[in-house]
Design an enzyme around this catalytic site. Structure first.
Site, PDB file in Angstrom:
ATOM      1  CB  SER A  98     -37.574 -34.540   5.526  1.00 43.91           C
ATOM      2  OG  SER A  98     -36.550 -35.261   4.894  1.00 43.91           O
ATOM      3  CG  ASN A 122     -50.474 -34.914   1.819  1.00 43.38           C
ATOM      4  OD1 ASN A 122     -51.592 -35.386   1.642  1.00 43.38           O
ATOM      5  ND2 ASN A 122     -49.425 -35.645   2.124  1.00 43.38           N
ATOM      6  CB  CYS A 161     -41.728 -39.651   1.384  1.00 41.48           C
ATOM      7  SG  CYS A 161     -42.615 -39.493  -0.190  1.00 41.48           S
ATOM      8  CG  HIS A 173     -46.755 -37.434  -0.539  1.00 42.48           C
ATOM      9  ND1 HIS A 173     -45.651 -38.089  -0.048  1.00 42.48           N
ATOM     10  CD2 HIS A 173     -47.815 -38.175  -0.142  1.00 42.48           C
ATOM     11  CE1 HIS A 173     -46.020 -39.175   0.605  1.00 42.48           C
ATOM     12  NE2 HIS A 173     -47.337 -39.251   0.559  1.00 42.48           N
ATOM     13  CB  CYS A 194     -41.589 -36.459  -2.675  1.00 37.60           C
ATOM     14  SG  CYS A 194     -43.375 -36.528  -2.394  1.00 37.60           S
ATOM     15  CD  GLU A 197     -42.612 -33.159  -0.660  1.00 32.94           C
ATOM     16  OE1 GLU A 197     -41.873 -33.174   0.333  1.00 32.94           O
ATOM     17  OE2 GLU A 197     -43.717 -33.746  -0.695  1.00 32.94           O
TER      18      GLU A 197
END
Length: 145
Positions: A77, A39, A79, A50, A82, A52
């Site tokens: 986890s 991030n 969002c 982010h 992503c 990912e």
């Protein structure tokens, strides 16, 4: 510990050391890390960078067939944003370090055929708990609250 989750954690730690949000990710293809990221919203003044997204971006331009053979490892986890990228590129499997700090779009991903594995890794949990406790406003900003 899985070496790919360990690499994602290293990315999260790197983000934290840069003054950012401790979420890291790696995109793995055929047992090799094709892209790694963390991030960098704070570091780059970005609205969307982010972990990912950074890992996918750093993998570079690839064919659709390439993404369909990848696994995305992420410390937290994913969002909605992503998760949309995961579906868009057809990434079939996501390994999540933890979802206690934030529950993303796991059910939606699963409903779209993505295999989800949740580890609940203590290092991932600790990183996020400490960050949320120490930086609540930055965390709220990152998740759109």
């Amino acid at each position: 510990m899985d070496p790919f989750l360990r690499a994602a954690i290293e990315e999260a730690e790197r983000s934290l050391s840069e003054g950012g949000i401790p979420i890291g990710s790696v995109l793995v293809h055929s047992g090799t890390i094709a892209g790694r990221g963390h991030n960098r919203r704070v570091q780059k003044g970005s609205a969307i960078l982010h972990g990912e997204m950074d890992a996918i971006e750093n993998a570079g331009r690839r064919s659709a067939a390439f993404y369909r053979e990848c696994t995305l490892y992420t410390t937290l986890s994913p969002c909605a944003m992503c998760s949309g990228a995961i579906i868009l590129y057809g990434i079939p499997r996501v390994v999540i370090g933890e979802n206690q700090s934030f529950m993303g779009e796991e059910q939606w991903l699963s409903d779209h055929g993505v295999e989800i594995e949740i580890i609940q890794d203590p290092a991932c949990i600790k990183l996020m708990r400490e960050f949320v406790e120490n930086q609540p406003s930055l965390w709220s900003e990152d998740i759109g609250v």
